[in-house]
Design a protein around this motif. Structure first.
Motif, PDB file in Angstrom:
ATOM      1  N   ASP A 201       0.827  -1.201   0.000  1.00 21.00           N
ATOM      2  CA  ASP A 201       0.000   0.000   0.000  1.00 21.00           C
ATOM      3  C   ASP A 201       0.868   1.259   0.000  1.00 21.00           C
ATOM      4  O   ASP A 201       0.595   2.228  -0.711  1.00 21.00           O
ATOM      5  CB  ASP A 201      -0.922   0.018   1.231  1.00 21.00           C
ATOM      6  N   ASP A 202       1.909   1.224   0.811  1.00 22.14           N
ATOM      7  CA  ASP A 202       2.792   2.380   0.866  1.00 22.14           C
ATOM      8  C   ASP A 202       3.451   2.633  -0.478  1.00 22.14           C
ATOM      9  O   ASP A 202       3.602   3.774  -0.910  1.00 22.14           O
ATOM     10  CB  ASP A 202       3.866   2.164   1.947  1.00 22.14           C
ATOM     11  N   VAL A 203       3.851   1.549  -1.122  1.00 24.79           N
ATOM     12  CA  VAL A 203       4.470   1.703  -2.436  1.00 24.79           C
ATOM     13  C   VAL A 203       3.484   2.334  -3.410  1.00 24.79           C
ATOM     14  O   VAL A 203       3.823   3.246  -4.162  1.00 24.79           O
ATOM     15  CB  VAL A 203       4.966   0.348  -2.979  1.00 24.79           C
TER      16      VAL A 203
ATOM     17  N   VAL B 191       1.055   4.338  -2.797  1.00 23.22           N
ATOM     18  CA  VAL B 191       0.932   5.764  -2.513  1.00 23.22           C
ATOM     19  C   VAL B 191       2.135   6.528  -3.056  1.00 23.22           C
ATOM     20  O   VAL B 191       1.990   7.572  -3.697  1.00 23.22           O
ATOM     21  CB  VAL B 191       0.778   6.011  -0.997  1.00 23.22           C
ATOM     22  N   ASN B 192       3.316   5.993  -2.842  1.00 21.89           N
ATOM     23  CA  ASN B 192       4.511   6.664  -3.357  1.00 21.89           C
ATOM     24  C   ASN B 192       4.494   6.779  -4.873  1.00 21.89           C
ATOM     25  O   ASN B 192       4.828   7.817  -5.429  1.00 21.89           O
ATOM     26  CB  ASN B 192       5.769   5.914  -2.942  1.00 21.89           C
ATOM     27  N   MET B 193       4.109   5.688  -5.516  1.00 25.20           N
ATOM     28  CA  MET B 193       4.089   5.689  -6.975  1.00 25.20           C
ATOM     29  C   MET B 193       3.080   6.701  -7.496  1.00 25.20           C
ATOM     30  O   MET B 193       3.303   7.342  -8.508  1.00 25.20           O
ATOM     31  CB  MET B 193       3.718   4.308  -7.496  1.00 25.20           C
ATOM     32  N   GLY B 194       1.965   6.801  -6.793  1.00 21.22           N
ATOM     33  CA  GLY B 194       0.918   7.695  -7.263  1.00 21.22           C
ATOM     34  C   GLY B 194       1.194   9.156  -6.981  1.00 21.22           C
ATOM     35  O   GLY B 194       0.807  10.025  -7.749  1.00 21.22           O
TER      36      GLY B 194
ATOM     37  N   ARG C  73      11.163   9.469  -5.488  1.00 22.18           N
ATOM     38  CA  ARG C  73      11.197   8.017  -5.321  1.00 22.18           C
ATOM     39  C   ARG C  73      12.617   7.472  -5.383  1.00 22.18           C
ATOM     40  O   ARG C  73      12.964   6.546  -4.647  1.00 22.18           O
ATOM     41  CB  ARG C  73      10.327   7.356  -6.395  1.00 22.18           C
ATOM     42  N   ILE C  74      13.455   8.060  -6.225  1.00 17.80           N
ATOM     43  CA  ILE C  74      14.838   7.587  -6.293  1.00 17.80           C
ATOM     44  C   ILE C  74      15.554   7.907  -4.989  1.00 17.80           C
ATOM     45  O   ILE C  74      16.250   7.063  -4.421  1.00 17.80           O
ATOM     46  CB  ILE C  74      15.569   8.218  -7.497  1.00 17.80           C
ATOM     47  N   ALA C  75      15.344   9.106  -4.498  1.00 15.44           N
ATOM     48  CA  ALA C  75      15.981   9.478  -3.235  1.00 15.44           C
ATOM     49  C   ALA C  75      15.537   8.511  -2.139  1.00 15.44           C
ATOM     50  O   ALA C  75      16.343   8.001  -1.361  1.00 15.44           O
ATOM     51  CB  ALA C  75      15.615  10.914  -2.865  1.00 15.44           C
ATOM     52  N   GLU C  76      14.251   8.237  -2.128  1.00 14.83           N
ATOM     53  CA  GLU C  76      13.713   7.325  -1.129  1.00 14.83           C
ATOM     54  C   GLU C  76      14.322   5.928  -1.281  1.00 14.83           C
ATOM     55  O   GLU C  76      14.614   5.255  -0.294  1.00 14.83           O
ATOM     56  CB  GLU C  76      12.197   7.252  -1.302  1.00 14.83           C
ATOM     57  N   ALA C  77      14.510   5.510  -2.504  1.00 15.93           N
ATOM     58  CA  ALA C  77      15.069   4.187  -2.754  1.00 15.93           C
ATOM     59  C   ALA C  77      16.435   4.043  -2.083  1.00 15.93           C
ATOM     60  O   ALA C  77      16.763   2.996  -1.514  1.00 15.93           O
ATOM     61  CB  ALA C  77      15.181   3.929  -4.255  1.00 15.93           C
TER      62      ALA C  77
ATOM     63  N   ALA D 184      -2.592  -5.767  -5.211  1.00 20.38           N
ATOM     64  CA  ALA D 184      -1.742  -4.616  -4.899  1.00 20.38           C
ATOM     65  C   ALA D 184      -0.504  -4.631  -5.796  1.00 20.38           C
ATOM     66  O   ALA D 184      -0.086  -3.592  -6.311  1.00 20.38           O
ATOM     67  CB  ALA D 184      -1.349  -4.625  -3.431  1.00 20.38           C
ATOM     68  N   ASP D 185       0.064  -5.808  -6.005  1.00 18.65           N
ATOM     69  CA  ASP D 185       1.230  -5.918  -6.890  1.00 18.65           C
ATOM     70  C   ASP D 185       0.881  -5.437  -8.292  1.00 18.65           C
ATOM     71  O   ASP D 185       1.659  -4.724  -8.930  1.00 18.65           O
ATOM     72  CB  ASP D 185       1.723  -7.369  -6.959  1.00 18.65           C
ATOM     73  N   ASP D 186      -0.269  -5.823  -8.757  1.00 13.05           N
ATOM     74  CA  ASP D 186      -0.683  -5.398 -10.088  1.00 13.05           C
ATOM     75  C   ASP D 186      -0.815  -3.884 -10.165  1.00 13.05           C
ATOM     76  O   ASP D 186      -0.430  -3.258 -11.158  1.00 13.05           O
ATOM     77  CB  ASP D 186      -2.020  -6.059 -10.465  1.00 13.05           C
TER      78      ASP D 186
END
Lengths: 233, 233
Positions: free
Chosen positions: A144-146, A148-151, A158-162, B143-145
DNA sequence: CGGTGTTTTGACGTCGGTCAATATGTGTGG
DNA sequence: CCACACATATTGACCGACGTCAAAACACCG
């Protein structure tokens, strides 16, 4: 990875990190007997998206990427799995083909545990089922967190976070270089962008003094600066 | 939503869609006794991100959005949950505060089931635990999708896809209008874009004859055209 | 040392975010 | 039923972010 010799699960420390901790002595004995240990070289595949898995893979050492091919032909890395994590449990539980591919990013040592062994314990030992449920719930939250980040975040954020993620989860050596070395392409596939964009942003970070590199190694040198990028400043 | 009168869980059809199907008669009786039924009006909140939940919410009717606030102040909708789905189970299992907010998109009817009831069954009935595991595994795959879509597809593709999703999951009326009406802002928050971008793309779709609207209602009229957008043509 | 794969850089165009102004509803109280 | 207040939808203009194509600079390996 201490050695290549199959160990008894009862004594395997890795087990403390995953749902197998909830197994009884007797169950562990059965796992020990049915499992096989495998060495997987960097870059090799553990399983591919669409395969029918006959069991799960417990990671004893090394790191693997879980990815899915998208329609445009590029991989999206959904998760990096390391020591203690169990690969393929989702597919085994719902008895479907895998939706993800698992590939070694490092040299790895994994234990293959046949489906039946897992399913048996699941059906008879509620503690084990609940423990697995907890882990799955945790994975779901992370997913879920991912999302939100992607959206909501830019590629730069996102790169910095990575990089923070890599530092937090895989550590750094005495000179501050990240222990897990990912190619620019892999990083791009984690954050969901083009390799060139990723490269360009990383060199920007270097120019601004947030990162330094040495060969393939990368180190965070201005934690606060990079943190500001993540937060959108 | 047939009526507002609390029903006995043993006879509730909704149960067939979720993990409660694996409960024994006795367990269902306990759930029935401990549950409370609630009507939630469109736009009202069921719970908010960060709250400590005292139980789970079983959706009897209506639709809710599960969303998370991002640092930039915008909501990301992670999932739409409808009849039969159970909200808050993740948080109850790991005993943490919720990571998501649940808000009614429709008028809803939900049953609140106290944590203890769920946890008891979980610990004593492996079938129930496994059934819940299956549902969670399914959610994780979805979620993965979503992650892959967010990482690899353009906003235009994701919006087109969202309409197919709405059609497939919530249906359409005799004239082809989607039954679930989301505001442009909600759609934007599902796909992770700015409201204006979303609006602009939807009017483009109308201009090209893929969609038509009537008041707040939207209908897909050129399924194939829209499908081509999803696939990147 | 050439061959192969990765990293870097440039140029260019489109996508998508933001600000701002204008419609179009929609609901509330009079 | 009207009028006003307020939310939602739509459109325009502008600009930075990002993807793509291509070429060059490095690395690594047999």
């Amino acid at each position: 990875m201490e050695d290549g010799i199959p160990t008894r699960c009862e004594q395997c420390i890795v087990r403390q990190f995953n749902s197998l901790r909830a197994m009884s002595k007797e169950e562990l004995r059965r796992v020990s007997e049915s499992k096989t240990t495998k060495l997987v070289k960097k870059g090799d595949s553990i399983f591919k998206e669409g395969e029918k898995l006959k069991g799960v893979y417990c990671v004893r050492g090394g790191v693997s990427k879980l990815s899915k091919l998208s329609a445009n032909g590029k991989d999206q890395i959904v998760k990096l799995a390391t020591k203690g994590e169990v690969l393929g449990q989702r597919s085994v539980i719902v008895d479907e083909n895998t939706n993800l591919s698992a590939t070694a990013v490092d040299d790895m040592e994994v234990c293959f545990i046949p489906k039946e062994t897992i399913v048996n314990s699941l059906n008879s030992n509620p503690d084990f089922a609940v423990e697995m449920l907890r882990h799955m719930a945790h994975d779901l939250k992370e997913a879920d967190d991912v999302i939100v980040n992607m959206g909501q975040k830019t590629v730069k954020q996102r790169i910095a976070e990575a990089f923070f993620y890599l530092k937090a989860n895989f550590g750094e050596d005495k000179d501050g270089f990240l222990l897990l070395k990912l190619s620019r392409e892999d990083i791009a596939n984690v954050v969901g962008t083009a390799t060139e964009s990723c490269i360009r942003i990383i060199s920007e970070f270097k120019k601004k003094g947030y990162l330094k590199t040495s060969g393939k190694k990368v180190a965070i040198i201005d934690e606060e600066g990079l943190r500001n990028v993540v937060d959108g400043f």
